[in-house]
Design an enzyme around this catalytic site. Structure first.
Site, mmCIF file in Angstrom:
data_model
loop_
_atom_site.group_PDB
_atom_site.id
_atom_site.type_symbol
_atom_site.label_atom_id
_atom_site.label_comp_id
_atom_site.label_asym_id
_atom_site.label_seq_id
_atom_site.Cartn_x
_atom_site.Cartn_y
_atom_site.Cartn_z
ATOM 1 N N THR A 131 -35.140 -4.680 -2.303
ATOM 2 C CA THR A 131 -35.016 -3.776 -3.440
ATOM 3 C C THR A 131 -34.915 -4.587 -4.733
ATOM 4 O OG1 THR A 131 -32.582 -3.715 -3.493
ATOM 5 C CG2 THR A 131 -33.693 -2.196 -1.970
ATOM 6 N N LYS B 247 -17.779 -6.409 -3.262
ATOM 7 C CA LYS B 247 -18.061 -5.819 -1.959
ATOM 8 C C LYS B 247 -16.840 -5.887 -1.042
ATOM 9 C CE LYS B 247 -22.163 -4.442 -2.819
ATOM 10 N NZ LYS B 247 -22.467 -2.998 -2.841
ATOM 11 N N TYR C 144 -19.968 -10.842 -7.241
ATOM 12 C CA TYR C 144 -20.634 -9.849 -6.384
ATOM 13 C C TYR C 144 -19.916 -9.733 -5.039
ATOM 14 C CZ TYR C 144 -24.184 -7.502 -3.588
ATOM 15 O OH TYR C 144 -24.839 -6.626 -2.763
#
Length: 290
Positions: free
Chosen positions: A209, A176, A172
Site C-alpha cells: 500500500t 503499534k 511507528y
C-alpha cells in the site's frame, strides 16, 4: 553520540521484524476468508476506509449488508470511495508510517497522534454507544489494526512525543505497540464491568500500500522487486480485520491478537498490565478524558 543509540536500535528492530514477516509470507498462504454471515444493517465505522486495506474492509463489510461509515481526513476521498463501493455492489484503517518528524495540529508526534491517540479518543467517545448497541451473545466489536512492528516497539512514557531523540522507525513501532496495550487494557475493563463489547487486535502482515511511500530511496529500490512476490495485496491484508469484525465464531471473544486469521502471541511487553494502565492514564490526560 549516546543519544543516537535509540534511533539506530529502532531502525534495526523494525527492519528485522519486516524480514521475519516476509519470510513467513514467502512460505505461508494468505488467510482466505470463509463465508461470513450477513450483518443485517449492523453499523461499522472504518477509520481510513477510503484507501488501501481500509477501502477493502469497507467494501467487504458493505457487501455483508453492514451500514458502513468511512472515517478519514479527506472528505473527497471518502465520497469517491462510497460512490465506487455502491457501483461495485450494484454490479454484483487510517494510518501513516515512517514520515519525517512532524506534529499534529494538537502538537502530538504524528505517528503517536494519528496511529494511536486519535483511535484511542474515537473509541472512548463511542464506548457508550457500543455498550448500548451490544447485548449478551451479540457483542459490539472493536477491531484495532496493529502490526508485527510492535515486537520491536518500546514505550517511553516520559517521552511519548519523541522530543529527546526522534526516530521515524521507533515512533511507528511505538504507535503499534501502544495500540496493543490499549486494546488489551480496554478489553479487561469491559470484561470487569460485564459490558457486551469485544476488542481484538489484528496484524495485516506486510501489504503493498501507499504506507511504504515514505521509505528511504534505497529501501524503496530494495522493496520493488519483492513487493509483487512477497507482499500481500490490500484485499489479502484486509481479510483478518474483516474476519474479526464479522465471523460468527468470534462472537463474545475478545482480547486476541490475530495474524493471518489465527490467534497469535504478541510481544511480552504488550501484556504488561502495569504499562497498559500507565499508558491509559497518560493517554486520557493527553486527550482530556476523565
Amino acid at each position: 553520540m549516546w543519544w543516537l543509540l535509540p534511533c539506530i536500535l529502532g531502525f534495526v528492530r523494525l527492519y528485522l521484524d519486516g524480514v521475519k514477516v516476509l519470510l513467513y509470507q514467502l512460505f505461508n498462504r494468505s488467510f482466505i476468508l470463509p463465508d461470513l454471515p450477513k450483518q443485517n444493517g449492523k453499523v461499522a465505522i472504518v477509520t481510513g476506509g477510503a484507501r488501501g486495506m481500509g477501502y477493502e474492509i469497507s467494501r467487504h463489510l458493505a457487501s455483508l449488508d453492514m451500514h458502513v461509515v468511512i472515517a478519514g481526513n479527506e472528505e473527497h476521498e471518502g465520497l469517491a470511495a462510497v460512490k465506487k463501493i455502491r457501483e461495485e455492489l450494484n454490479q454484483g484503517k487510517a494510518g501513516i508510517m515512517l514520515v519525517p518528524e512532524r506534529r499534529t495540529e494538537d502538537g502530538f508526534e504524528l505517528h503517536f497522534g494519528l496511529n494511536y491517540l486519535g483511535h484511542f479518543l474515537l473509541t472512548n467517545l463511542l464506548l457508550d454507544v457500543l455498550k448500548k448497541s451490544g447485548k449478551p451473545g451479540k457483542c459490539s466489536r472493536i477491531v484495532i489494526m496493529s502490526s508485527a512492528t510492535h515486537y520491536g516497539g518500546r514505550l517511553t512514557l516520559d517521552d511519548l512525543q519523541g522530543r529527546m531523540c526522534y526516530s521515524a522507525h521507533g515512533a511507528y513501532a511505538q504507535s503499534k505497540l501502544a495500540l496493543l496495550l490499549f486494546s488489551y487494557h480496554l478489553q479487561d475493563q469491559l470484561w470487569v464491568r460485564g459490558d457486551p463489547v469485544t476488542v481484538n487486535a489484528v496484524d495485516p502482515g506486510m501489504v503493498d500500500t501507499a504506507l511504504y511511500d515514505n521509505l528511504s530511496s534505497p529501501a524503496q529500490l530494495a522493496k520493488k522487486p519483492f513487493a509483487k512476490l512477497l507482499f500481500r495485496t490490500p484485499a489479502e491484508g484486509a481479510s483478518t480485520a474483516i474476519y474479526a469484525a464479522a465471523a460468527s465464531e468470534l462472537k463474545g471473544i475478545g482480547g486476541l491478537y490475530l495474524y493471518n486469521g489465527r490467534k497469535t502471541e504478541s510481544s511480552a511487553l504488550s501484556y504488561d498490565q502495569q504499562l497498559q494502565t500507565k499508558l491509559w492514564k497518560e493517554s486520557c490526560a493527553l486527550v482530556g478524558l476523565q
